[in-house]
Design a protein around this motif. Structure first.
Motif, PDB file in Angstrom:
ATOM      1  N   PHE A 187      43.639 -25.607 -38.980  1.00 42.03           N
ATOM      2  CA  PHE A 187      42.826 -26.535 -39.128  1.00 42.03           C
ATOM      3  C   PHE A 187      41.280 -25.899 -38.974  1.00 42.03           C
ATOM      4  O   PHE A 187      40.525 -26.032 -39.926  1.00 42.03           O
TER       5      PHE A 187
ATOM      6  N   TYR B 222      38.757 -24.246 -42.091  1.00 36.45           N
ATOM      7  CA  TYR B 222      37.560 -24.485 -42.228  1.00 36.45           C
ATOM      8  C   TYR B 222      36.570 -23.425 -42.272  1.00 36.45           C
ATOM      9  O   TYR B 222      35.215 -23.504 -43.247  1.00 36.45           O
TER      10      TYR B 222
ATOM     11  N   SER C 216      36.407 -28.500 -49.604  1.00 33.29           N
ATOM     12  CA  SER C 216      37.745 -29.016 -49.090  1.00 33.29           C
ATOM     13  C   SER C 216      38.916 -28.522 -49.827  1.00 33.29           C
ATOM     14  O   SER C 216      40.110 -28.301 -48.888  1.00 33.29           O
TER      15      SER C 216
ATOM     16  N   SER D 293      44.716 -34.228 -46.124  1.00 34.55           N
ATOM     17  CA  SER D 293      43.428 -33.519 -45.290  1.00 34.55           C
ATOM     18  C   SER D 293      42.296 -33.201 -46.230  1.00 34.55           C
ATOM     19  O   SER D 293      41.153 -33.285 -45.985  1.00 34.55           O
TER      20      SER D 293
ATOM     21  N   PHE E 106      38.880 -34.992 -45.779  1.00 36.65           N
ATOM     22  CA  PHE E 106      37.742 -34.119 -45.307  1.00 36.65           C
ATOM     23  C   PHE E 106      36.644 -34.127 -46.261  1.00 36.65           C
ATOM     24  O   PHE E 106      35.375 -33.836 -46.028  1.00 36.65           O
TER      25      PHE E 106
ATOM     26  N   ASN F 212      31.767 -31.322 -38.268  1.00 36.67           N
ATOM     27  CA  ASN F 212      32.922 -31.204 -38.962  1.00 36.67           C
ATOM     28  C   ASN F 212      33.835 -30.792 -38.365  1.00 36.67           C
ATOM     29  O   ASN F 212      35.142 -30.932 -38.485  1.00 36.67           O
TER      30      ASN F 212
ATOM     31  N   ARG G  33      37.773 -32.640 -37.614  1.00 36.62           N
ATOM     32  CA  ARG G  33      38.998 -32.216 -37.819  1.00 36.62           C
ATOM     33  C   ARG G  33      40.006 -32.270 -36.859  1.00 36.62           C
ATOM     34  O   ARG G  33      41.356 -32.092 -36.953  1.00 36.62           O
TER      35      ARG G  33
END
Length: 314
Positions: free
Chosen positions: A110, A114, A131, A205, A209, A220, A224
């Motif tokens: 995750f 990102y 995203s 997700s 997101f 952010n 997550r």
């Protein structure tokens, strides 16, 4: 829709099956005999009206996967290491292993995607494109990880037990006799598999997101971590609906990628491995008053003189 879906997970040289009242793990010891261990599930957590509500039950299932799954996996590892199977598993060890696992999953699957997407030139953080890139990177890491661990000899055996678990649940849900001969005719994939569940978490997700928009970096990152359990609860409901309407062609088409992905985490089991899965499911069914769905031939498989059944520590 059924009130309850039976299922479980593979452990080291064994299978855990969960019912409404208990979870039973059966492990094949190094001498070839079987050892079972049972944990009674507290009614206040698993069978209360609140715990059975949509989305809440997804959080309960996630808690179960983390705590109960970790504890019984440690039990199976202890059996294979030749340790004392009746010895109490230290609570601190369970939470230590759980903490390491969560840190690994959140960090690698995750936060790392990102950070990689946020640092990509030309992609605005928080945008749909950002995203989507993050989701593609997360999916690539997930598939790559499964492909890598699947090459390990020990994990190949775990994946065989995973296939045995699926075959046994499929046989039960199709009212087939729970004997190796009949169970082996079933598929090694299942629509409610945890692998398909994780794929849905990755896909959903992306959109969740993206809705966050452009937020400060630390917000952010925190989002997550905080939103993952909520996304997982939603995906749990998606799989339940898919199981109910799987006879619809469109639903089967939508769920097909999850079934394809399961080919990375399941292998065709041997008859001996199927026997372990059956032996884990039968006492769970009996505890729920479902013993009438077995016959004498099936019950013979469940009764092993070498077995002991000892409750895990709470």
């Amino acid at each position: 829709m059924p009130n309850f879906y039976y299922g479980g997970q593979a452990v080291i040289e064994g299978v855990m099956m969960r019912g409404q009242r208990q979870a039973t793990v059966v492990v094949r010891r190094r001498d070839g005999t079987l050892l079972s261990r049972t944990e009674i599930l507290p009614a206040s957590l698993y069978r209360s009206w609140f715990a059975r509500r949509p989305f809440v039950r997804g959080l309960v299932a996630l808690w179960e996967m983390l705590i109960l799954g970790t504890r019984l996996m440690l039990f199976s590892a202890m059996v294979q290491a030749g340790g004392e199977s009746e010895r109490e598993i230290p609570r601190r060890l369970v939470f230590l292993m759980l903490g390491i696992s969560l840190a690994f999953v959140l960090g690698v699957f995750f936060l790392l995607p990102y950070l990689a997407a946020a640092g990509h030139v030309g992609v605005r953080s928080g945008s749909l494109a950002g995203s989507a890139l993050e989701g593609v990177l997360r999916l690539a890491l997930f598939i790559g990880y499964l492909g890598l661990v699947g090459r390990l000899e020990r994990m190949k055996q775990v994946f065989q037990y995973h296939g045995a678990e699926h075959k046994t649940v499929n046989a039960y849900e199709h009212n087939m006799p729970l004997t190796p001969q009949w169970v082996q005719r079933q598929s090694i994939v299942h629509v409610r598999c945890g692998t398909a569940f994780l794929l849905w978490v990755v896909v959903v997700s992306i959109f969740v997101f993206a809705l966050l928009g452009h937020l400060p970096f630390l917000v952010n990152v925190a989002a997550r971590v905080v939103l993952v359990p909520l996304i997982a609860a939603g995906c749990y409901e998606i799989l339940r609906l898919a199981a109910r309407f799987y006879h619809v062609r469109l639903v089967r088409a939508v769920m097909q990628p999850g079934l394809w992905l399961q080919r990375l985490t399941t292998r065709e089991p041997t008859d001996a491995q199927v026997e372990v899965a059956i032996a884990a499911l039968l006492p769970v069914l009996a505890a729920d008053g479902q013993a009438h769905r077995t016959d004498a031939a099936r019950l013979e498989i469940a009764v092993y003189p070498e077995n002991s059944s000892v409750g895990l520590p709470s």
